[in-house]
Design an enzyme around this catalytic site. Structure first.
Site, short mmCIF file in Angstrom:
data_model
loop_
_atom_site.label_atom_id
_atom_site.label_comp_id
_atom_site.label_asym_id
_atom_site.label_seq_id
_atom_site.Cartn_x
_atom_site.Cartn_y
_atom_site.Cartn_z
N SER A 1 0.85 -1.19 0.00
CA SER A 1 0.00 0.00 0.00
C SER A 1 0.88 1.24 0.00
CB SER A 1 -0.89 0.02 1.24
OG SER A 1 -1.54 1.27 1.35
N TYR B 1 -1.65 0.09 10.14
CA TYR B 1 -1.79 -0.50 8.81
C TYR B 1 -0.54 -0.20 7.99
CZ TYR B 1 -3.90 -1.34 4.19
OH TYR B 1 -4.18 -1.79 2.92
#
Lengths: 415, 245
Positions: B138, B151
């Site tokens: 990501s 995250y």
């Protein structure tokens, strides 16, 4: 929308009695799939079964017609009924019971649906068809998602030998002439007319009528043209009576071949090539208005309404005239035998009042409006146009859907 | 025609990749948690043109089962050319801040469980001497920021691990691809309001397949994120720490 049945059941229970509505690709023009809680069907878009010999396709409700076409056309199959855009889901096509350019011959989308799976408010899954849970089927086809959540749809496809359509174009000098041409070309599989709503007087209702047939054996390849997108809202002043009038004149007089072979994407989905075309109307946007007048109203009835629109100066950019075939047994299915006109109105002062006037004229002729296009119809107009609304309510009550499945539209029209 | 193993096959991006691969005739083996969705996805991909599709239930947390599942995929397809690791969760940042257990769980699901799988895959691919290991990271892993650093940590951990793998496996002819999507409209991000920067799973899937075909090392999806993250990572820390990104 949760992907598995069990999770969806739980989500419905967890909605705590708050009404929900399912939403596919959101191409309905008004508030049909708007509600405080919306279940997006796009996460349930699998193709489940495809019998390539008999042309039977079963898919989850979130599968788009575009997706389906990409799979079936190369194998020599086509959708039996398709609306003017392929960016709608199978569930949405059924919930609006969409019609296509071949309605006068082949009826609505539901006519070719052999079975559906529907989840009711309490989580039970029922199978419905024309001969199985018939009333629930008739309530769900065209029922705008108000009976439950459509889970899957089974379709009977149509065989094709080519991805091309043999198209013929005719010029109609006036509305009466257009009506005559439609009746003369009644045997054509596909027919539609593009109509000029700005021209007044003798030219009122001048149109281009297009008919089509699936071409003989040929390529089944997809069209190669890539879509272009309108990047931002255009200034609203760009679309006015003068510019639209000029465009219409040009479009009407443009030399065009009377007979041609066009790819099905161009024939059925001319607007799909221009993504975000709504931005042409500027930040205030537009309203879409589609009604049908029964045959008894004749060309005179349509003429009256068209004159009123032309006189208002609120010229519509795109107007489509179609001859529709007979009404089916579904309670809220739009088509009746007659003529339908679909037009856009730029959102500006006076439009809402004009549409209310048109509503009264449509109702006076025994016609009705198309729910998938509607964003402002009143309770009275709706009930007058769809006398079977009470049967829909009875079926909803019977299956626990009342108060559980609702949209801003259903609340507005008193369902 | 490739033999592709997709781990976390029922996630939105993985489904989009699987569909595009099926349409061009690749062989697929799918791992995911829900057997119900796996069965539907198998049918879907076969209809779209995949010559061979297999699947098996998979739980990222059950580390002891990983080796057997890889063996099953290999046997079913007659080899594995490409592995796409596409599972993960978007944990709630605030909940993790209050709870050590949730933070560690998030790091395990998105970080160490993937690393465990990659350790097995690296050895397998090193022995076979060809193929691509592709992992969905990501842009959040490019720089820690206050709104999602748990995250981001897991994804950043993966990025560094993959760099090392890339370095190690280069001499064996194996590609290692780090996929860095930006904002993607999927069930995982259902709670977020969408804007112009948001991409569809299909757009991201096309970038992933392009990157695999071309043997790239890192791919931002869509491409404009490379520029955005270049700017983000260049901002000096004494400035960045004041921001509310």
């Amino acid at each position: 929308m949760p992907a598995s049945h069990a999770e969806l059941r739980a989500a419905l229970a967890g909605a705590n009695g708050q009404p929900v509505i399912a939403r596919g690709l959101g191409r309905s023009y008004g508030d049909s799939s708007l509600a405080p809680t919306v279940f997006s069907s796009l996460s349930r878009a699998m193709l489940l079964e495809f019998d390539t010999e008999r042309g039977l396709l079963r898919c989850e409700a979130g599968a788009s017609l575009a997706d389906i076409l990409a799979v079936i056309v190369p194998r020599g199959w086509f959708l039996p009924v398709t609306p003017g855009t392929r960016f709608v889901t199978a569930g949405g096509a059924l919930a609006s019971d969409v019609h296509g350019k071949n309605h006068h011959v082949d009826g609505c989308f539901s006519a070719h649906v052999t079975e559906i799976e529907l989840m009711l408010a309490d989580g039970t899954v029922v199978h419905c068809a024309a001969d199985r849970n018939r009333e629930l089927f008739q309530a769900t086809c065209g029922g705008m998602g108000l009976t439950g959540i459509i889970l899957s749809v089974q379709l009977r496809l149509r065989r094709i030998d080519s991805a091309l359509i043999a198209q013929r174009t005719f010029r109609a000098r006036s509305l009466e002439h257009a009506f005559e041409l439609f009746e003369r070309e009644a045997d054509a599989t596909y027919s539609v007319a593009w109509i000029d709503c700005v021209a007044a007087g003798r030219q009122l209702g001048r149109s281009l009528l297009m008919t089509g047939e699936h071409a003989g054996p040929g390529t089944l390849a997809p069209a190669t043209a890539r879509p272009i997108a309108v990047p931002a809202d255009l200034p609203a002043r760009l679309l006015n009576r003068r510019t639209v009038g000029a465009f219409n004149s040009l479009y009407f007089h443009l030399p065009r071949a009377a007979d041609s072979l066009v790819h099905y994407e161009k024939f059925f989905y001319p607007l799909d090539r221009l993504l975000q075309w709504n931005r042409l109307y500027g930040r205030k946007g537009f309203l879409q208005y589609q009604f049908v007048l029964p045959l008894e109203a004749g060309a005179a009835g349509m003429q009256e309404i068209l004159s009123r629109i032309s006189a208002s100066g609120k010229g519509s950019f795109l107007a489509v005239l179609k001859r529709l075939g007979g009404q089916n047994a579904n309670y809220l299915s739009f088509p009746v035998a007659g003529y339908t006109l679909a037009l856009d109105f730029k959102m500006e002062e006076g439009v809402l009042e004009l549409l209310n006037e048109l509503d009264a004229m449509v109702a006076g002729h025994g016609g009705r409006l198309y729910l998938a296009k509607d964003s402002r119809m009143s309770v009275e107009t709706f009930r007058r146009g769809y006398p079977a609304w009470e049967k829909l309510q009875a079926v909803r009550a019977l299956h626990g859907a009342s108060g559980r499945f609702a949209s801003l539209q259903s609340e507005r029209i008193g369902l | 025609m490739m033999k592709v193993l997709i781990v976390g096959a029922t996630s939105a991006i993985a489904q989009a990749v699987a569909r595009q691969m099926a349409a061009r005739g690749d062989t697929l083996f799918l791992l995911a948690r829900s057997e119900e969705r796996l069965a539907a996805l198998e049918a879907d991909l076969r209809i779209r043109g995949a010559p061979l599709v297999g699947s098996s239930a998979f739980d990222a947390a059950a580390l002891d089962r990983h080796a057997a599942l890889l063996q099953q995929a290999h046997a079913h397809m007659g080899g594995i050319d490409v592995v796409l690791v596409a599972y993960g969760t978007l944990n709630e940042q605030q909940a993790c801040e209050r709870d050590v257990g949730q933070t560690l769980q998030a790091l395990h699901t998105n970080g160490t469980s993937v690393i465990a799988l990659l350790t097995l895959l690296a050895n397998r691919f090193e022995a076979q001497g060809h193929g691509t290991l592709a992992v969905i990271g990501s842009v959040a892993g490019d720089r820690g920021r206050q709104s999602n650093y748990v995250y981001g940590t897991a994804k950043g951990m993966l990025a560094i691990f993959l760099q090392g793998l890339r370095n190690r496996l280069h001499r064996c002819g194996v590609n290692v691809l780090t996929i860095k999507p930006g904002f993607v409209d999927t069930p995982m991000t259902a709670a977020f309001e969408k804007g112009p920067l948001w991409a569809s799973p299909e757009q991201v899937a096309s970038r992933i397949i392009l990157a695999i075909d071309k043997g790239w090392d890192v791919v931002y999806a869509p491409a404009f994120w490379r520029l955005i993250m270049l700017v983000i990572t260049t901002i000096p820390e004494r400035v960045f720490k004041r921001l509310s990104l």
